[in-house]
Design a protein around this motif. Sequence first.
Motif, PDB file in Angstrom:
ATOM      1  N   ARG A 124      42.892  52.350  42.042  1.00 46.99           N
ATOM      2  CA  ARG A 124      43.674  52.077  40.845  1.00 46.99           C
ATOM      3  C   ARG A 124      42.985  50.934  40.096  1.00 46.99           C
ATOM      4  O   ARG A 124      42.815  49.836  40.648  1.00 46.99           O
ATOM      5  N   LEU A 125      42.598  51.185  38.874  1.00 50.67           N
ATOM      6  CA  LEU A 125      41.888  50.187  38.087  1.00 50.67           C
ATOM      7  C   LEU A 125      42.888  49.346  37.293  1.00 50.67           C
ATOM      8  O   LEU A 125      43.853  49.874  36.732  1.00 50.67           O
ATOM      9  N   VAL A 126      42.640  48.034  37.255  1.00 49.90           N
ATOM     10  CA  VAL A 126      43.522  47.114  36.543  1.00 49.90           C
ATOM     11  C   VAL A 126      42.718  46.379  35.478  1.00 49.90           C
ATOM     12  O   VAL A 126      41.707  45.736  35.785  1.00 49.90           O
ATOM     13  N   ALA A 127      43.163  46.476  34.240  1.00 53.10           N
ATOM     14  CA  ALA A 127      42.568  45.719  33.129  1.00 53.10           C
ATOM     15  C   ALA A 127      43.327  44.402  33.003  1.00 53.10           C
ATOM     16  O   ALA A 127      44.526  44.394  32.729  1.00 53.10           O
ATOM     17  N   VAL A 128      42.617  43.285  33.206  1.00 48.88           N
ATOM     18  CA  VAL A 128      43.236  41.961  33.147  1.00 48.88           C
ATOM     19  C   VAL A 128      42.820  41.282  31.847  1.00 48.88           C
ATOM     20  O   VAL A 128      41.631  41.137  31.560  1.00 48.88           O
ATOM     21  N   GLN A 129      43.814  40.873  31.056  1.00 50.41           N
ATOM     22  CA  GLN A 129      43.533  40.190  29.798  1.00 50.41           C
ATOM     23  C   GLN A 129      44.258  38.840  29.757  1.00 50.41           C
ATOM     24  O   GLN A 129      45.021  38.497  30.660  1.00 50.41           O
ATOM     25  N   ALA A 130      43.978  38.073  28.714  1.00 52.47           N
ATOM     26  CA  ALA A 130      44.645  36.790  28.503  1.00 52.47           C
ATOM     27  C   ALA A 130      45.835  36.994  27.570  1.00 52.47           C
ATOM     28  O   ALA A 130      45.789  37.841  26.670  1.00 52.47           O
ATOM     29  N   GLU A 131      46.882  36.223  27.780  1.00 52.10           N
ATOM     30  CA  GLU A 131      48.049  36.357  26.902  1.00 52.10           C
ATOM     31  C   GLU A 131      47.691  36.088  25.449  1.00 52.10           C
ATOM     32  O   GLU A 131      48.317  36.636  24.539  1.00 52.10           O
TER      33      GLU A 131
ATOM     34  N   SER B  41      43.437  35.499  17.940  1.00 51.10           N
ATOM     35  CA  SER B  41      43.227  35.486  19.387  1.00 51.10           C
ATOM     36  C   SER B  41      42.596  34.171  19.835  1.00 51.10           C
ATOM     37  O   SER B  41      41.747  33.603  19.150  1.00 51.10           O
ATOM     38  N   LYS B  42      43.017  33.703  21.016  1.00 52.17           N
ATOM     39  CA  LYS B  42      42.480  32.461  21.567  1.00 52.17           C
ATOM     40  C   LYS B  42      42.802  32.400  23.055  1.00 52.17           C
ATOM     41  O   LYS B  42      43.923  32.676  23.469  1.00 52.17           O
ATOM     42  N   THR B  43      41.799  32.044  23.858  1.00 51.85           N
ATOM     43  CA  THR B  43      42.008  31.888  25.289  1.00 51.85           C
ATOM     44  C   THR B  43      40.893  31.062  25.901  1.00 51.85           C
ATOM     45  O   THR B  43      39.757  31.064  25.402  1.00 51.85           O
ATOM     46  N   VAL B  44      41.211  30.364  26.993  1.00 51.76           N
ATOM     47  CA  VAL B  44      40.210  29.593  27.721  1.00 51.76           C
ATOM     48  C   VAL B  44      39.203  30.522  28.395  1.00 51.76           C
ATOM     49  O   VAL B  44      38.054  30.132  28.638  1.00 51.76           O
ATOM     50  N   ALA B  45      39.616  31.749  28.669  1.00 51.84           N
ATOM     51  CA  ALA B  45      38.711  32.761  29.237  1.00 51.84           C
ATOM     52  C   ALA B  45      37.960  33.421  28.087  1.00 51.84           C
ATOM     53  O   ALA B  45      38.267  34.546  27.677  1.00 51.84           O
ATOM     54  N   PHE B  46      36.964  32.702  27.554  1.00 51.69           N
ATOM     55  CA  PHE B  46      36.358  33.075  26.283  1.00 51.69           C
ATOM     56  C   PHE B  46      35.697  34.451  26.323  1.00 51.69           C
ATOM     57  O   PHE B  46      35.642  35.161  25.321  1.00 51.69           O
ATOM     58  N   GLY B  47      35.212  34.855  27.490  1.00 47.29           N
ATOM     59  CA  GLY B  47      34.528  36.133  27.593  1.00 47.29           C
ATOM     60  C   GLY B  47      35.411  37.335  27.335  1.00 47.29           C
ATOM     61  O   GLY B  47      34.910  38.428  27.051  1.00 47.29           O
ATOM     62  N   ILE B  48      36.736  37.170  27.464  1.00 49.84           N
ATOM     63  CA  ILE B  48      37.645  38.290  27.195  1.00 49.84           C
ATOM     64  C   ILE B  48      38.422  38.089  25.893  1.00 49.84           C
ATOM     65  O   ILE B  48      39.442  38.741  25.667  1.00 49.84           O
ATOM     66  N   ASN B  49      37.909  37.221  25.049  1.00 52.69           N
ATOM     67  CA  ASN B  49      38.529  37.003  23.738  1.00 52.69           C
ATOM     68  C   ASN B  49      37.964  38.016  22.747  1.00 52.69           C
ATOM     69  O   ASN B  49      37.176  37.684  21.865  1.00 52.69           O
TER      70      ASN B  49
END
Length: 411
Positions: free
Chosen positions: A268-275, A297-305
Amino acid sequence: MPRFSYISHLQCPKCKKIYAHTEKQHLCSCGAPLLVDYDIDSLRAQWHPEDLQIRGTSLWRYHELLPVQSAHHVVSLSEGMTPLNSMPKMAESMGIKHLLMKDEGSIPTGTFKARGAAVGISKALELGVKSIIMPTNGNAGAAWSLYASRAGIQATIVMPVEAPEITRKECTIAGANLYLVDGLISDAGKMVAAELKEAPDLYDASTLKEPYRIEGKKTMGLEILEQLDWQVPDVILYPCGGGVGLIGIYKALRELQRLGWIGDRLPRLVAVQAEGCAPIVKAWEEGRAESEFWPHSKTVAFGINVPKALGDFLILEALKATEGYAIAIDDETVLQEQQRVARLEGAFICPEGAATFAAARQLRDKGWIKAEETVVTLNTGNGLKYPNTVQSDAPLLKPGTKLNDNRHKTK
């Protein structure tokens, strides 16, 4: 007679139009990204899992299932076969029996982006490309710059000014033409599109606008299965921005099924994103096949922004096909989980990787992940590339001063 690559053609996943892989290709005429297809029927008779036992550990060990036709065109820094580490203390804290981390922090350039760059640049070299251009959130641009320099290809990189500073330096030292944008990766993408109209000889290496980055990323899936002796895990969690890695892992799984190396069951694949940037999560929760642009959009996890992924429909298709999940994590929780992984397991992971641990914890609490299941998290990069995620407050002592109770504190 065995071939180096069993690439057959390129195909549009939407309209099914077929394109030749021997020419430079980008998007389908319908606007969708193109995917690589292989002559699996011929390959099945020629290639078997035991053949891998005598090969090197770079991702090119899977060259039959990669798009470069000649070993002469392979551009490599020995990327691949990153550790699949057991995380027993984290597992205990979550109530999961088997928790593993695929650690991409040890790969050249420090992130999984090296995989896409290695295969993308190698195929570009084979196609006679002299110069590439791409927008990036940082790490992909750094990786493509370094691999391009190794191949003798000129790179032009456009990235948001807020991208991790180290990625700028990687582009610069590799000799790339670097431009910073006071905006998001979507703004950088518009600038690249405008430049391509003025300079059509440039090769567009934007995410999924060339078909070969995904082939490098899919090797994460091939490695995970090989490292598990071709036993399929129950869950794989992936930090999802453009989502190429998740699409690639799903593609790898389907190709392994066609080869007969694994059975019908898929993880089961899970796509995890930032709020602060969760377009895939919103689309998944609403049951839609495509996402909408995520404003501000803005998040500390910049690679998934990434406010809008070109391959969003492929991400959502993979989640649906594997009975997966999409989940968003807030920044404070990401940073807390990053610290927890370091203190319990001694791994300084990137914030995007930390988000997958937080997601696993929350999905275990919900009961979606069961205690006895085998769960794989993807840490997509080395935490050293994101030094600003950790603030260190250490006392400054004069020589000869007693330490007393002064201790290093990490916020």
